[in-house]
Write a protein that holds these residues in place. Structure first.
Motif, PDB file in Angstrom:
ATOM      1  N   ASP A  70       0.950  -1.713   0.057  1.00  0.00           N
ATOM      2  CA  ASP A  70       0.272   0.275  -0.176  1.00  0.00           C
ATOM      3  C   ASP A  70       0.422   1.161   0.016  1.00  0.00           C
ATOM      4  O   ASP A  70       0.250   2.425   0.051  1.00  0.00           O
ATOM      5  N   LYS A  71       1.855   1.188   0.094  1.00  0.00           N
ATOM      6  CA  LYS A  71       3.170   2.059  -0.432  1.00  0.00           C
ATOM      7  C   LYS A  71       3.072   2.389  -1.789  1.00  0.00           C
ATOM      8  O   LYS A  71       3.643   1.537  -2.409  1.00  0.00           O
ATOM      9  N   PHE A  72       3.075   4.261  -2.002  1.00  0.00           N
ATOM     10  CA  PHE A  72       3.496   4.382  -3.543  1.00  0.00           C
ATOM     11  C   PHE A  72       5.107   3.585  -4.052  1.00  0.00           C
ATOM     12  O   PHE A  72       5.563   4.538  -3.476  1.00  0.00           O
ATOM     13  N   ILE A  73       5.283   2.978  -4.899  1.00  0.00           N
ATOM     14  CA  ILE A  73       6.962   3.623  -4.955  1.00  0.00           C
ATOM     15  C   ILE A  73       7.739   3.986  -6.142  1.00  0.00           C
ATOM     16  O   ILE A  73       8.832   4.627  -6.522  1.00  0.00           O
ATOM     17  N   GLY A  74       6.423   3.938  -7.623  1.00  0.00           N
ATOM     18  CA  GLY A  74       7.369   5.083  -8.145  1.00  0.00           C
ATOM     19  C   GLY A  74       5.998   4.559  -9.501  1.00  0.00           C
ATOM     20  O   GLY A  74       5.136   4.390  -9.586  1.00  0.00           O
ATOM     21  N   ASN A  75       6.424   5.091 -10.726  1.00  0.00           N
ATOM     22  CA  ASN A  75       6.489   5.336 -12.407  1.00  0.00           C
ATOM     23  C   ASN A  75       7.001   4.282 -13.496  1.00  0.00           C
ATOM     24  O   ASN A  75       8.322   4.218 -13.136  1.00  0.00           O
ATOM     25  N   ILE A  76       6.268   3.267 -13.987  1.00  0.00           N
ATOM     26  CA  ILE A  76       7.000   3.046 -15.336  1.00  0.00           C
ATOM     27  C   ILE A  76       6.159   4.317 -16.518  1.00  0.00           C
ATOM     28  O   ILE A  76       4.616   3.506 -16.330  1.00  0.00           O
ATOM     29  N   VAL A  77       7.111   4.150 -17.305  1.00  0.00           N
ATOM     30  CA  VAL A  77       7.167   4.828 -18.701  1.00  0.00           C
ATOM     31  C   VAL A  77       7.912   4.072 -19.931  1.00  0.00           C
ATOM     32  O   VAL A  77       8.795   4.038 -19.361  1.00  0.00           O
ATOM     33  N   LYS A  78       6.907   4.265 -20.460  1.00  0.00           N
ATOM     34  CA  LYS A  78       7.642   3.216 -22.035  1.00  0.00           C
ATOM     35  C   LYS A  78       7.964   4.871 -22.743  1.00  0.00           C
ATOM     36  O   LYS A  78       7.379   6.027 -23.029  1.00  0.00           O
ATOM     37  N   GLU A  79       9.235   4.891 -23.382  1.00  0.00           N
ATOM     38  CA  GLU A  79      10.023   5.405 -23.720  1.00  0.00           C
ATOM     39  C   GLU A  79       9.435   5.913 -25.479  1.00  0.00           C
ATOM     40  O   GLU A  79       9.707   4.450 -25.827  1.00  0.00           O
ATOM     41  N   LEU A  80       9.797   6.269 -26.622  1.00  0.00           N
ATOM     42  CA  LEU A  80       9.662   6.173 -27.549  1.00  0.00           C
ATOM     43  C   LEU A  80      11.071   6.177 -28.534  1.00  0.00           C
ATOM     44  O   LEU A  80      11.862   6.304 -27.823  1.00  0.00           O
ATOM     45  N   THR A  81      10.706   4.577 -28.596  1.00  0.00           N
ATOM     46  CA  THR A  81      12.050   3.751 -29.638  1.00  0.00           C
ATOM     47  C   THR A  81      11.596   3.345 -31.230  1.00  0.00           C
ATOM     48  O   THR A  81      10.278   3.037 -30.719  1.00  0.00           O
ATOM     49  N   PHE A  82      12.499   3.348 -32.047  1.00  0.00           N
ATOM     50  CA  PHE A  82      11.547   2.774 -33.028  1.00  0.00           C
ATOM     51  C   PHE A  82      12.102   1.205 -32.404  1.00  0.00           C
ATOM     52  O   PHE A  82      11.427   0.923 -34.188  1.00  0.00           O
ATOM     53  N   PHE A  83      13.162   1.042 -32.505  1.00  0.00           N
ATOM     54  CA  PHE A  83      13.047  -0.471 -32.945  1.00  0.00           C
ATOM     55  C   PHE A  83      13.105  -1.731 -30.993  1.00  0.00           C
ATOM     56  O   PHE A  83      12.320  -2.156 -31.575  1.00  0.00           O
ATOM     57  N   LYS A  84      14.315  -0.781 -30.191  1.00  0.00           N
ATOM     58  CA  LYS A  84      13.375  -1.980 -29.412  1.00  0.00           C
ATOM     59  C   LYS A  84      13.293  -1.113 -27.910  1.00  0.00           C
ATOM     60  O   LYS A  84      12.759  -0.050 -27.849  1.00  0.00           O
ATOM     61  N   PRO A  85      11.813  -1.994 -27.336  1.00  0.00           N
ATOM     62  CA  PRO A  85      11.644  -1.244 -26.465  1.00  0.00           C
ATOM     63  C   PRO A  85      12.350  -0.840 -25.106  1.00  0.00           C
ATOM     64  O   PRO A  85      13.772  -1.417 -24.696  1.00  0.00           O
ATOM     65  N   ARG A  86      11.799  -0.068 -24.729  1.00  0.00           N
ATOM     66  CA  ARG A  86      12.652   0.488 -23.858  1.00  0.00           C
ATOM     67  C   ARG A  86      11.317   1.121 -22.829  1.00  0.00           C
ATOM     68  O   ARG A  86      10.862   1.436 -23.147  1.00  0.00           O
ATOM     69  N   TYR A  87      11.643   0.833 -20.958  1.00  0.00           N
ATOM     70  CA  TYR A  87      11.417   1.746 -20.188  1.00  0.00           C
ATOM     71  C   TYR A  87      11.942   2.307 -19.094  1.00  0.00           C
ATOM     72  O   TYR A  87      12.537   1.884 -18.753  1.00  0.00           O
ATOM     73  N   TYR A  88      11.313   3.666 -18.450  1.00  0.00           N
ATOM     74  CA  TYR A  88      12.051   4.045 -17.630  1.00  0.00           C
ATOM     75  C   TYR A  88      11.337   3.879 -16.421  1.00  0.00           C
ATOM     76  O   TYR A  88       9.813   4.117 -16.658  1.00  0.00           O
ATOM     77  N   LEU A  89      11.848   3.847 -15.770  1.00  0.00           N
ATOM     78  CA  LEU A  89      11.159   3.405 -14.024  1.00  0.00           C
ATOM     79  C   LEU A  89      11.876   4.947 -13.194  1.00  0.00           C
ATOM     80  O   LEU A  89      12.601   4.760 -12.925  1.00  0.00           O
ATOM     81  N   ASP A  90      10.914   5.333 -12.611  1.00  0.00           N
ATOM     82  CA  ASP A  90      11.704   6.923 -11.978  1.00  0.00           C
ATOM     83  C   ASP A  90      11.663   6.398 -10.329  1.00  0.00           C
ATOM     84  O   ASP A  90      11.605   8.021  -9.904  1.00  0.00           O
ATOM     85  N   PHE A  91      12.169   5.678 -10.144  1.00  0.00           N
ATOM     86  CA  PHE A  91      12.682   5.238  -8.753  1.00  0.00           C
ATOM     87  C   PHE A  91      14.090   4.620  -8.796  1.00  0.00           C
ATOM     88  O   PHE A  91      13.901   3.648 -10.220  1.00  0.00           O
ATOM     89  N   ASN A  92      14.581   4.783  -7.885  1.00  0.00           N
ATOM     90  CA  ASN A  92      15.542   3.780  -7.863  1.00  0.00           C
ATOM     91  C   ASN A  92      16.583   4.145  -9.066  1.00  0.00           C
ATOM     92  O   ASN A  92      17.757   3.069  -8.837  1.00  0.00           O
ATOM     93  N   ASP A  93      16.287   4.761 -10.388  1.00  0.00           N
ATOM     94  CA  ASP A  93      16.447   5.097 -11.376  1.00  0.00           C
ATOM     95  C   ASP A  93      17.734   4.072 -11.799  1.00  0.00           C
ATOM     96  O   ASP A  93      18.688   3.278 -12.251  1.00  0.00           O
ATOM     97  N   TRP A  94      16.066   2.838 -11.864  1.00  0.00           N
ATOM     98  CA  TRP A  94      16.395   2.155 -12.862  1.00  0.00           C
ATOM     99  C   TRP A  94      16.299   2.089 -13.850  1.00  0.00           C
ATOM    100  O   TRP A  94      14.923   3.084 -14.533  1.00  0.00           O
ATOM    101  N   ARG A  95      16.166   1.161 -15.060  1.00  0.00           N
ATOM    102  CA  ARG A  95      15.762   1.210 -16.308  1.00  0.00           C
ATOM    103  C   ARG A  95      15.253   0.071 -17.242  1.00  0.00           C
ATOM    104  O   ARG A  95      15.863  -0.947 -16.962  1.00  0.00           O
ATOM    105  N   ILE A  96      14.408  -0.103 -18.044  1.00  0.00           N
ATOM    106  CA  ILE A  96      14.079  -1.620 -18.503  1.00  0.00           C
ATOM    107  C   ILE A  96      14.636  -1.501 -20.112  1.00  0.00           C
ATOM    108  O   ILE A  96      14.011  -0.656 -20.849  1.00  0.00           O
ATOM    109  N   GLU A  97      14.723  -2.675 -20.656  1.00  0.00           N
ATOM    110  CA  GLU A  97      15.265  -2.531 -22.682  1.00  0.00           C
ATOM    111  C   GLU A  97      15.872  -3.342 -22.991  1.00  0.00           C
ATOM    112  O   GLU A  97      15.383  -5.033 -22.349  1.00  0.00           O
TER     113      GLU A  97
END
Length: 158
Positions: A70-97
């Motif tokens: 029940d504690k808000f951790i953060g958001n995940i947002v899909k970045e605009l890319t042309f070939f590979k999907p990529r997501y940004y996490l606005d917490f812990n300075d993490w990213r998804i490729e």
């Protein structure tokens, strides 16, 4: 290091997932709630909800909020890319490729270390993911991240 397996249930009214440990014993359960056009995926350990991922209303790219105990951790947002999907996490300075086909993903911390990798198995009747989590303390958060990526991919197809 831990492994989890996410298997979507077949012929369920809403998105429902069973999550298994490395010995393929049931460990967690996830079920989607739909409200209007948005949806929320609740994740349970037995009968106790420990977190959820909630879709935010955005026009262009999907965005999801994470809640753990029940504690808000953060958001995940899909970045605009042309070939590979990529997501940004606005917490812990993490990213998804993701890879070119959007089947294999890695989660990186700010220093470039892999936190988790997960892949989708194409040769299944329903969605099936294998997660490799390199720090046991991040197990539940990593599970929420993998489920959010699946929700983002599904929302873009619809």
């Amino acid at each position: 290091m831990k492994k989890l397996y996410i298997k979507q249930k077949f012929l369920a009214l809403t998105d429902t997932y069973d999550i298994y440990d490395e010995n393929e014993y049931p460990k967690y359960f996830a079920q989607c709630d739909f409200t209007l056009m948005l949806h929320r995926l609740r994740v349970y350990d037995g009968d106790v909800e420990f977190g959820y991922v909630e879709q935010q209303f955005k026009f262009f790219e999907p965005e999801f909020s994470f809640y753990l105990n029940d504690k808000f951790i953060g958001n995940i947002v899909k970045e605009l890319t042309f070939f590979k999907p990529r997501y940004y996490l606005d917490f812990n300075d993490w990213r998804i490729e993701g890879d070119l086909f959007g089947l294999d993903y890695e989660v990186f911390d700010g220093q470039g270390h892999v936190i988790m990798s997960f892949s989708k198995d194409l040769f299944r009747f329903t969605d099936y993911y294998c997660l490799t989590i390199f720090d046991d303390e991040n197990e539940k958060l990593c599970l929420l991240i993998a489920l959010a990526v699946d929700m983002a991919v599904c929302s873009q197809k619809n």
